[in-house]
Design a protein around this motif. Structure first.
Motif, PDB file in Angstrom:
ATOM      1  N   GLY A  80       0.818  -1.209   0.000  1.00 56.00           N
ATOM      2  CA  GLY A  80       0.000   0.000   0.000  1.00 56.00           C
ATOM      3  C   GLY A  80       0.846   1.250   0.000  1.00 56.00           C
ATOM      4  O   GLY A  80       0.506   2.241  -0.676  1.00 56.00           O
ATOM      5  N   ALA A  81       1.964   1.231   0.743  1.00 58.11           N
ATOM      6  CA  ALA A  81       2.857   2.386   0.760  1.00 58.11           C
ATOM      7  C   ALA A  81       3.447   2.637  -0.621  1.00 58.11           C
ATOM      8  O   ALA A  81       3.565   3.797  -1.067  1.00 58.11           O
ATOM      9  CB  ALA A  81       3.976   2.162   1.778  1.00 58.11           C
ATOM     10  N   LEU A  82       3.794   1.568  -1.324  1.00 52.15           N
ATOM     11  CA  LEU A  82       4.323   1.737  -2.680  1.00 52.15           C
ATOM     12  C   LEU A  82       3.263   2.309  -3.611  1.00 52.15           C
ATOM     13  O   LEU A  82       3.552   3.214  -4.407  1.00 52.15           O
ATOM     14  CB  LEU A  82       4.827   0.398  -3.216  1.00 52.15           C
ATOM     15  N   ILE A  83       2.037   1.807  -3.516  1.00 48.35           N
ATOM     16  CA  ILE A  83       0.964   2.305  -4.388  1.00 48.35           C
ATOM     17  C   ILE A  83       0.733   3.801  -4.158  1.00 48.35           C
ATOM     18  O   ILE A  83       0.605   4.586  -5.114  1.00 48.35           O
ATOM     19  CB  ILE A  83      -0.329   1.504  -4.139  1.00 48.35           C
ATOM     20  N   LEU A  84       0.692   4.221  -2.891  1.00 46.22           N
ATOM     21  CA  LEU A  84       0.527   5.644  -2.607  1.00 46.22           C
ATOM     22  C   LEU A  84       1.718   6.444  -3.109  1.00 46.22           C
ATOM     23  O   LEU A  84       1.570   7.574  -3.595  1.00 46.22           O
ATOM     24  CB  LEU A  84       0.339   5.862  -1.113  1.00 46.22           C
ATOM     25  N   GLY A  85       2.918   5.860  -2.988  1.00 42.00           N
ATOM     26  CA  GLY A  85       4.106   6.536  -3.495  1.00 42.00           C
ATOM     27  C   GLY A  85       4.059   6.731  -5.003  1.00 42.00           C
ATOM     28  O   GLY A  85       4.410   7.804  -5.516  1.00 42.00           O
ATOM     29  N   LEU A  86       3.601   5.709  -5.711  1.00 41.67           N
ATOM     30  CA  LEU A  86       3.476   5.828  -7.166  1.00 41.67           C
ATOM     31  C   LEU A  86       2.383   6.831  -7.531  1.00 41.67           C
ATOM     32  O   LEU A  86       2.509   7.569  -8.530  1.00 41.67           O
ATOM     33  CB  LEU A  86       3.177   4.455  -7.778  1.00 41.67           C
TER      34      LEU A  86
END
Length: 337
Positions: free
Chosen positions: A51-57
């Motif tokens: 989820g952190a990666l998705i928000l980062g992207l």
């Protein structure tokens, strides 16, 4: 469902020392979200990492648009992404569900997020202005992030090797001292050996971001640094009272400077991204040089302590009868790699 309290979250998941950005701007929110997530959901640490990666992207997609409302949205999403990134480790520590794969995933996704957001932020600005300096700035951001984490990993590895070597030398010296006492009817105990195990201390400034490590200013390997900078311990203790480590511009603050402060500044003042990134990068490099300097001093202290221990080992061997020499352990040598 579990019934963790907010005190449980703080006591079990807060690091003894952490980045000031995390302590002041992330933990107050993250701890409450962790309490809710741990008690009311079945979300796993690895799911939070994804989820952190998705928000980062998503933050990167906003940065690529380059207009001020999207820059602000990207900065907000990046902060939320980092909050989730902090939550995954807290959930793992709170529930005891951490794993080697989860630590690897967290590290890799952090680097992917930085790479994607650097390309998106600087690429968006280049597309909007045609200024090639943004391309070089993107390369500088990725390089500095890589340098910080490679340096931290290597220093942590070497310091661990140094600590293990000194511990082995201390044990061998202690065993030989006891054998010499028995063989010679009793010898005075060597008080230096009692502190030899503390000859090297962990350095939080060279520490990986997700570890909790102490930094006693009195340990032998910090003597060189503390003699040169006696005021450091006082500042360190003041910061420690608030859980803030003295490494004030680490990889975390650098990322927040680039992907939160710089976009917000650019939304207010056109062209502010490069100056803010430059200031953040200069701060990161300055503190990295301090880490390298402290490590150099520690390496000298390490060599001196190891030489002293090996001298004691050799001395104790001369006090042993000949038939005991074959039973003695081999001398401890400095790690070569």
């Amino acid at each position: 469902m579990a019934n963790f309290t907010l005190d449980d979250v703080r006591q079990r998941t807060y690091k003894a020392r952490d980045a000031w950005w995390t302590v002041l701007l992330v933990d107050p929110l993250a701890s409450r979200l962790v309490k809710f997530t741990a008690n009311r959901t079945r979300v796993t640490p690895n799911q939070l990492t994804v989820g952190a990666l998705i928000l980062g992207l998503a933050a990167g997609a906003c940065f690529a648009v380059a207009s001020w409302p999207w820059l602000l949205a990207g900065a907000l999403l990046y902060h939320l992404s980092f909050t989730l990134d902090c939550m995954d480790g807290k959930i793992a520590r709170l529930k005891g569900t951490g794993s080697v794969f989860g630590a690897w995933l967290d590290y890799i996704f952090d680097r992917v997020r930085v790479l994607a957001c650097a390309i998106a932020l600087m690429g968006g600005q280049y597309a909007a202005t045609g200024n090639v300096a943004y391309i070089w700035t993107a390369l500088a951001v990725v390089f500095l992030d890589m340098l910080r984490y490679m340096d931290a990993l290597e220093i942590y590895k070497v310091r661990t090797q140094m600590r293990n070597t000194l511990t082995a030398a201390r044990r061998e010296a202690h065993d030989l001292e006891q054998a010499a006492q028995r063989a010679n009817g009793g010898l005075p105990a060597d008080d230096d050996l009692l502190s030899a195990e503390e000859a090297i201390g962990d350095d939080p400034d060279a520490d990986l971001e997700n570890r909790v490590i102490g930094d006693d200013p009195n340990v032998a390997l910090q003597q060189g640094f503390n003699k040169r900078f006696p005021w450091y311990a006082r500042i360190r203790n003041v910061l420690m009272a608030g859980r803030i480590r003295p490494h004030l511009v680490s990889g975390i603050e650098f990322q927040m400077g680039v992907f939160i402060i710089a976009p917000i500044a650019a939304a207010v003042v056109s062209g502010a991204i490069i100056p803010v990134v430059a200031i953040s990068g200069a701060g990161l490099l300055a503190f990295e040089l301090v880490i390298i300097y402290k490590f150099w001093l520690s390496s000298r202290d390490y060599s001196r302590n190891l030489a002293n221990l090996n001298a004691k080992i050799a001395d104790y061997r001369t006090q042993l009868p000949t038939d005991h020499h074959q039973e003695a352990a081999t001398p401890v040598t400095t790690n070569s790699g």
